[in-house]
Design a protein around this motif. Structure first.
Motif, PDB file in Angstrom:
ATOM      1  N   LYS A  69     -19.617  18.640  16.600  1.00 44.01           N
ATOM      2  CA  LYS A  69     -18.893  17.864  15.597  1.00 44.01           C
ATOM      3  C   LYS A  69     -17.404  18.182  15.665  1.00 44.01           C
ATOM      4  N   PHE A  70     -16.709  17.544  16.597  1.00 44.54           N
ATOM      5  CA  PHE A  70     -15.271  17.713  16.717  1.00 44.54           C
ATOM      6  C   PHE A  70     -14.606  16.474  16.144  1.00 44.54           C
ATOM      7  N   LYS A  71     -13.408  16.628  15.643  1.00 41.65           N
ATOM      8  CA  LYS A  71     -12.685  15.499  15.076  1.00 41.65           C
ATOM      9  C   LYS A  71     -11.474  15.195  15.953  1.00 41.65           C
ATOM     10  N   ASP A  72     -11.343  13.942  16.309  1.00 42.85           N
ATOM     11  CA  ASP A  72     -10.214  13.437  17.084  1.00 42.85           C
ATOM     12  C   ASP A  72      -9.845  14.404  18.206  1.00 42.85           C
ATOM     13  N   GLU A  94     -10.471  26.188  22.697  1.00 39.07           N
ATOM     14  CA  GLU A  94     -11.160  26.105  23.981  1.00 39.07           C
ATOM     15  C   GLU A  94     -11.579  24.698  24.366  1.00 39.07           C
ATOM     16  N   ILE A  95     -12.093  23.922  23.426  1.00 39.06           N
ATOM     17  CA  ILE A  95     -12.600  22.588  23.724  1.00 39.06           C
ATOM     18  C   ILE A  95     -11.932  21.595  22.795  1.00 39.06           C
ATOM     19  N   LYS A  96     -11.504  20.465  23.356  1.00 43.53           N
ATOM     20  CA  LYS A  96     -10.949  19.422  22.501  1.00 43.53           C
ATOM     21  C   LYS A  96     -11.496  18.069  22.926  1.00 43.53           C
ATOM     22  N   ASN A  97     -11.525  17.167  21.983  1.00 37.07           N
ATOM     23  CA  ASN A  97     -12.002  15.817  22.227  1.00 37.07           C
ATOM     24  C   ASN A  97     -10.798  14.944  22.558  1.00 37.07           C
ATOM     25  N   VAL A  98     -10.742  14.451  23.792  1.00 36.04           N
ATOM     26  CA  VAL A  98      -9.642  13.575  24.206  1.00 36.04           C
ATOM     27  C   VAL A  98     -10.065  12.110  24.142  1.00 36.04           C
ATOM     28  N   GLY A  99     -11.315  11.846  23.777  1.00 35.46           N
ATOM     29  CA  GLY A  99     -11.802  10.501  23.514  1.00 35.46           C
ATOM     30  C   GLY A  99     -12.053   9.638  24.732  1.00 35.46           C
ATOM     31  N   LEU A 100     -13.308   9.303  24.965  1.00 33.66           N
ATOM     32  CA  LEU A 100     -13.663   8.348  26.014  1.00 33.66           C
ATOM     33  C   LEU A 100     -13.336   6.946  25.531  1.00 33.66           C
ATOM     34  N   SER A 101     -13.750   6.651  24.313  1.00 32.69           N
ATOM     35  CA  SER A 101     -13.466   5.373  23.663  1.00 32.69           C
ATOM     36  C   SER A 101     -13.450   5.624  22.167  1.00 32.69           C
ATOM     37  N   PHE A 102     -13.301   4.578  21.404  1.00 31.47           N
ATOM     38  CA  PHE A 102     -13.228   4.708  19.948  1.00 31.47           C
ATOM     39  C   PHE A 102     -14.439   5.440  19.376  1.00 31.47           C
ATOM     40  N   MET A 103     -15.635   5.136  19.885  1.00 34.00           N
ATOM     41  CA  MET A 103     -16.869   5.706  19.342  1.00 34.00           C
ATOM     42  C   MET A 103     -17.441   6.855  20.167  1.00 34.00           C
ATOM     43  N   ASN A 104     -16.919   7.087  21.361  1.00 32.11           N
ATOM     44  CA  ASN A 104     -17.511   8.076  22.250  1.00 32.11           C
ATOM     45  C   ASN A 104     -16.532   9.198  22.568  1.00 32.11           C
ATOM     46  N   PRO A 105     -16.934  10.450  22.312  1.00 32.28           N
ATOM     47  CA  PRO A 105     -16.058  11.579  22.629  1.00 32.28           C
ATOM     48  C   PRO A 105     -16.010  11.853  24.131  1.00 32.28           C
TER      49      PRO A 105
END
Length: 178
Positions: free
Chosen positions: A78-81, A88-99
């Motif tokens: 459960k990462f946000k934006d 260590e880990i960040k969500n750079v976003g595949l698409s609007f709905m997919n991390p």
């Protein structure tokens, strides 16, 4: 590579080697099938682009690993934006709905990254463990892992790799999606 990618349908979109941030003089694909505890088969495909020196040393590489799965193993994260998780880990976003999760290789942390490698002299395939920058995501029945080591500015390399990852993984908001 093209023949394997074609059999996977819409699961991958191969990267033209001319669009990579280095001159890839080796392109390979590995297919690995594993029997799971429940008797089902899991298939892993590794698409590798390498720049090898004249002496045979891997200078730079990108490995795209695609594994079919029954369920999304990343659903519990459960990462946000783009917030870091303990740095260590960040969500750079595949698409609007997919991390699209990113983990950077750092000099002080030796996260293990494993990939397949063909030794032409010994005519064997090995599993190698090393350190690498990595992306992870799940989309449409597949887990995607992308490991890379690129020379130069690492922030610039990461930005290029985000675009390459989004191109390789066909997804809903992608121009590659059919």
């Amino acid at each position: 590579m093209q023949a394997v990618a074609t059999t996977m349908g819409d699961a991958v979109h191969l990267i033209d080697p001319k669009n990579l941030p280095f001159k890839s003089n080796i392109q390979e694909v590995y297919a690995v099938t594993s029997e799971m505890r429940d008797g089902s088969l899991q298939k892993l495909f590794q698409f590798t682009y390498k720049e090898k020196s004249l002496t045979g040393v891997d200078r730079q590489y990108i490995n795209f690993t695609v594994t079919n799965v029954d369920h999304n193993p990343l659903v519990n994260y459960k990462f946000k934006d783009s917030q870091d998780f303990s740095g260590e880990i960040k969500n750079v976003g595949l698409s609007f709905m997919n991390p699209l999760y990113f983990r950077a290789m750092t000099p002080d942390k030796g996260f293990a990254y494993s990939y397949y490698y063909y030794d032409a002299a010994g005519k064997r395939i090995y599993q190698i463990s090393t350190r690498a920058n990595e992306f992870y995501t799940y989309y449409n029945g597949y887990v995607y892992q992308i490991g890379y080591q690129l020379n130069g500015d690492q922030q610039e390399a990461q930005e290029k790799m985000v675009a390459i990852a989004r191109e390789f993984i066909p997804h809903i908001n992608s121009a590659n999606a059919k």
